[in-house]
Design an enzyme around this catalytic site. Structure first.
Site, PDB file in Angstrom:
ATOM      1  N   GLU A   1      -7.053  -1.906 -10.981  1.00 27.41           N
ATOM      2  CA  GLU A   1      -6.754  -2.984  -9.731  1.00 27.41           C
ATOM      3  C   GLU A   1      -7.749  -2.785  -9.019  1.00 27.41           C
ATOM      4  O   GLU A   1      -8.417  -4.135  -8.409  1.00 27.41           O
ATOM      5  CB  GLU A   1      -5.475  -2.148  -8.957  1.00 27.41           C
ATOM      6  CG  GLU A   1      -4.208  -2.357  -9.539  1.00 27.41           C
ATOM      7  CD  GLU A   1      -3.858  -0.877 -10.165  1.00 27.41           C
ATOM      8  OE1 GLU A   1      -2.488  -0.619 -10.428  1.00 27.41           O
ATOM      9  OE2 GLU A   1      -4.916  -0.167 -10.814  1.00 27.41           O
TER      10      GLU A   1
ATOM     11  N   GLU B   1       4.345  12.068  -4.803  1.00 25.04           N
ATOM     12  CA  GLU B   1       3.562  12.042  -6.040  1.00 25.04           C
ATOM     13  C   GLU B   1       3.202  13.272  -6.393  1.00 25.04           C
ATOM     14  O   GLU B   1       3.049  13.623  -7.575  1.00 25.04           O
ATOM     15  CB  GLU B   1       2.246  11.341  -5.736  1.00 25.04           C
ATOM     16  CG  GLU B   1       1.350  11.012  -7.039  1.00 25.04           C
ATOM     17  CD  GLU B   1       0.241  10.092  -6.998  1.00 25.04           C
ATOM     18  OE1 GLU B   1       0.597   8.758  -6.973  1.00 25.04           O
ATOM     19  OE2 GLU B   1      -0.942  10.393  -6.783  1.00 25.04           O
TER      20      GLU B   1
ATOM     21  N   HIS C   1      15.645   0.515  16.666  1.00 27.59           N
ATOM     22  CA  HIS C   1      16.426  -0.798  16.439  1.00 27.59           C
ATOM     23  C   HIS C   1      16.403  -1.414  14.973  1.00 27.59           C
ATOM     24  O   HIS C   1      16.864  -2.576  14.823  1.00 27.59           O
ATOM     25  CB  HIS C   1      15.794  -1.996  17.627  1.00 27.59           C
ATOM     26  CG  HIS C   1      15.698  -1.508  18.652  1.00 27.59           C
ATOM     27  ND1 HIS C   1      16.772  -1.730  19.658  1.00 27.59           N
ATOM     28  CD2 HIS C   1      14.997  -0.441  19.532  1.00 27.59           C
ATOM     29  CE1 HIS C   1      16.342  -1.450  20.919  1.00 27.59           C
ATOM     30  NE2 HIS C   1      15.433  -0.453  20.829  1.00 27.59           N
TER      31      HIS C   1
ATOM     32  N   LYS D   1     -12.714   7.283  -8.779  1.00 22.55           N
ATOM     33  CA  LYS D   1     -13.081   8.293  -9.237  1.00 22.55           C
ATOM     34  C   LYS D   1     -13.853   8.177 -10.755  1.00 22.55           C
ATOM     35  O   LYS D   1     -15.030   8.571 -10.880  1.00 22.55           O
ATOM     36  CB  LYS D   1     -12.247   9.410  -9.357  1.00 22.55           C
ATOM     37  CG  LYS D   1     -12.944  10.881  -9.774  1.00 22.55           C
ATOM     38  CD  LYS D   1     -11.850  12.007  -9.935  1.00 22.55           C
ATOM     39  CE  LYS D   1     -11.194  12.376  -8.834  1.00 22.55           C
ATOM     40  NZ  LYS D   1     -10.128  13.641  -9.014  1.00 22.55           N
TER      41      LYS D   1
ATOM     42  N   GLY E   1      -6.503  12.438  -5.855  1.00 25.25           N
ATOM     43  CA  GLY E   1      -6.674  11.351  -5.176  1.00 25.25           C
ATOM     44  C   GLY E   1      -6.055  11.475  -3.795  1.00 25.25           C
ATOM     45  O   GLY E   1      -6.599  10.914  -2.767  1.00 25.25           O
ATOM     46  N   ARG E   2      -4.996  11.995  -3.768  1.00 23.78           N
ATOM     47  CA  ARG E   2      -4.106  12.138  -2.358  1.00 23.78           C
ATOM     48  C   ARG E   2      -4.649  13.240  -1.544  1.00 23.78           C
ATOM     49  O   ARG E   2      -4.257  13.251  -0.499  1.00 23.78           O
ATOM     50  CB  ARG E   2      -2.582  12.134  -2.699  1.00 23.78           C
ATOM     51  CG  ARG E   2      -2.194  13.481  -3.682  1.00 23.78           C
ATOM     52  CD  ARG E   2      -0.805  13.190  -4.124  1.00 23.78           C
ATOM     53  NE  ARG E   2      -0.524  14.253  -5.224  1.00 23.78           N
ATOM     54  CZ  ARG E   2      -0.719  14.273  -6.413  1.00 23.78           C
ATOM     55  NH1 ARG E   2      -1.256  13.232  -6.995  1.00 23.78           N
ATOM     56  NH2 ARG E   2      -0.009  15.138  -7.195  1.00 23.78           N
TER      57      ARG E   2
ATOM     58  N   LYS F   1       0.275   3.018 -16.031  1.00 26.30           N
ATOM     59  CA  LYS F   1      -1.118   2.438 -16.213  1.00 26.30           C
ATOM     60  C   LYS F   1      -1.259   2.133 -17.696  1.00 26.30           C
ATOM     61  O   LYS F   1      -1.856   0.929 -18.402  1.00 26.30           O
ATOM     62  CB  LYS F   1      -2.234   3.358 -15.809  1.00 26.30           C
ATOM     63  CG  LYS F   1      -2.250   3.408 -14.477  1.00 26.30           C
ATOM     64  CD  LYS F   1      -3.524   4.590 -14.263  1.00 26.30           C
ATOM     65  CE  LYS F   1      -3.586   4.823 -12.784  1.00 26.30           C
ATOM     66  NZ  LYS F   1      -4.677   5.870 -12.414  1.00 26.30           N
TER      67      LYS F   1
END
Length: 550
Positions: free
Chosen positions: A215, A356, A387, A209, A270-271, A515
């Protein structure tokens, strides 16, 4: 000052129904779930709901009619109806960032949006034009070759949602286009992805954005260098990179053509952004028709959430059951168990959405919480989880509510695979509910050839307490529309819980702290000077790194 449309920011325990729920938990805690079916022969039907292509069976929960009434009353007392209306009407309910929360607008059909949101339609049109150009070969790389591989470079919401949906919709992928996702700043993520790709036929989507995410920009710059190492012309960047961002100047400085920048808005977190141009890799992998079907499924769930009575409202019911277990039963985690291989990344996506959003300790309008909020989300696709960690679900000391997700049909109807998968899903939820008594365990040991004394001595090793609650979510088929509805269901569930707890589900200041500290540590880490300005542990670890890398 408290917003007049919102409930007073006090603990939910001040609501009249909270104390009633506390008392009711004591009453029902001695009531086995199986007995609830005996008391109400119609429980399976009564405790099932359908909306937007999703069937929810919540009959295997430690709750009865009186408890459900109290939970819905709590939702009303906490002003849920008003908060839902405020979100849909575009009020700035993300108060800490003074932003609207309008991801629901991204799912509206063309022409249904108010005038000030019509640019959503424009972005969908831009995406349609671009996707069509790539699929038809009109868009070609710098050397004139068609695109065969799309690499999305993003992190967090710019990666998890699109990645999950693209995996989930694998049966709907367009032939000739392969989608890849790079998020980790660890160079291994990017390098392993690029090894098998041809630069002349690769398209990169840089999803950020602000176009400042460390990153993402680190990976994007390395991808740019990889491309130019082969094509050796700066003009090639414009034919192999597009961006989703609001920072036009930084994007253009990177070398991306202004016509290939897909806008974002500050009212989309964002999410919650996969419905926007952040979903471009989904559209490239599956086509705009399927991307629009995904949006339509979410819109159907949005309509249900906005209009259904709380007692018949899927997101509200799931949210309130979560509150019930977290705040009245002491549950600390929630298992998401998808019995569909294509939903392999679904739990990881829900981790961000839930943790979040509701991993908060501050009331919306002041003060710190005195109660627990969002649970730890974890899980795995069935039957793999059976399992590994299902042992803990059945016999462990932790109280872990579970959501089972399964389809009635398979995209790969091979032999008895799907009937076995479906049977396993049902058997796990039933086993969690019923458990196994000491007498049953002893009888099993006796049947195995153990003596009566041995069977009695060992029986407790096979005892399972049962009464462990679960929901089962069923779709006829995992397709774009039902997947969209499923995602929106969990989005709204998380929002409802934030209202009950009195927190802001739409900021993420804890993420920002990491950050901030990284921006201080990294320059010192790559400097030749000794690290002395941090705490002793960090200084020592930085010195250890420098001893090998300098």
């Amino acid at each position: 000052m408290t917003h007049p449309r919102y409930p007073k920011a006090t603990a939910p325990s001040t609501a009249p129904s909270w104390s009633a729920l506390t008392a009711h938990q004591q009453v029902i805690s001695n009531q086995p779930i199986a007995d609830l079916f005996t008391r109400d022969p119609n429980r399976a039907e009564t405790y099932s709901l359908n909306a937007a292509g999703i069937h929810l069976d919540f009959a295997k929960n430690r709750i009865d009619d009186a408890g459900m009434t109290l939970l819905c009353q709590l939702a009303k007392e906490r002003g849920l109806a008003e908060r839902i209306k405020a979100m849909y009407q575009g009020e700035a309910i993300n108060s800490t960032e003074k932003r609207q929360v309008l991801h629901v607008a991204l799912r509206s059909q063309l022409g249904d949006l108010p005038e000030h949101l019509r640019d959503v339609d424009a972005v969908i049109a831009q995406m349609t034009q671009f996707v069509t150009a790539v699929h038809t070969g009109q868009w070609r790389g710098f050397t004139g070759e068609t695109i065969t591989d799309v690499v999305n470079i993003g992190i967090g919401g710019s990666d998890l949602g699109p990645n999950m949906v693209t995996q989930a919709l694998t049966p709907f992928h367009k032939a000739g286009i392969r989608a890849h996702f790079v998020s980790n700043v660890d160079a291994s993520d990017l390098c392993e992805t690029l090894k098998a790709l041809n630069p002349a036929r690769t398209l990169f989507i840089v999803a950020s954005k602000t176009f400042t995410t460390t990153e993402t920009l680190t990976n994007a710059n390395s991808a740019r260098q990889w491309l130019l190492a082969t094509l050796a012309d700066e003009a090639a960047v414009a034919k192999h990179f597009v961006a989703v961002s609001v920072n036009l100047e930084k994007v253009k400085a990177f070398g991306i053509d202004a016509n290939n920048i897909f806008p974002m808005w500050d009212w989309v977190g964002g999410r919650y952004s996969l419905w926007s141009a952040i979903g471009l890799p989904i559209a490239l992998a599956c086509g705009m028709d399927h991307f629009n079907a995904l949006r339509a499924g979410a819109a159907a769930m949005d309509e249900h959430f906005a209009n259904a009575a709380f007692e018949q409202n899927l997101p509200v019911i799931m949210a309130m059951l979560g509150v019930w277990y977290i705040n009245f039963w002491g549950a600390e985690s929630q298992a998401i168990l998808a019995y569909d291989h294509y939903l392999n990344a679904f739990t990881k996506y829900i981790q961000q959405l839930d943790m979040e959003s509701n991993g908060k300790g501050a009331y919306l309008h002041g003060g710190y919480l005195e109660h627990h909020t969002g649970p730890v989300i974890w899980g795995e696709v069935g039957t793999n989880g059976q399992h590994s960690f299902h042992q803990l679900l059945h016999q462990g000391t932790r109280f872990v509510p579970a959501d089972f997700i399964v389809s009635l049909t398979s995209h790969n109807p091979l032999s008895e695979h799907h009937s076995q998968l479906f049977a396993n899903c049902l058997s796990q939820s039933r086993a969690l509910m019923l458990g196994k008594s000491e007498a049953q365990a002893a009888a099993e040991f006796s049947a195995m050839g153990y003596s009566a004394d041995e069977a009695k001595q060992l029986a407790h090793h096979k005892v399972m307490p049962g009464n462990r609650p679960s929901n089962t979510l069923v779709v006829e088929s995992l397709n774009p529309k039902t997947l969209g509805a499923l995602i929106a269901l969990y989005e709204h569930k998380v929002f409802v819980q934030s209202v009950i707890w009195g927190i802001n589900a739409f900021d993420q200041w804890g993420v920002e702290l990491g950050k901030q500290l990284c921006s201080e540590i990294h320059p010192a880490l790559v400097s030749s000077a000794a690290a002395e300005s941090f705490d002793p542990s960090t200084n020592a670890l930085m010195a250890l790194y420098k001893s090998v890398n300098q």
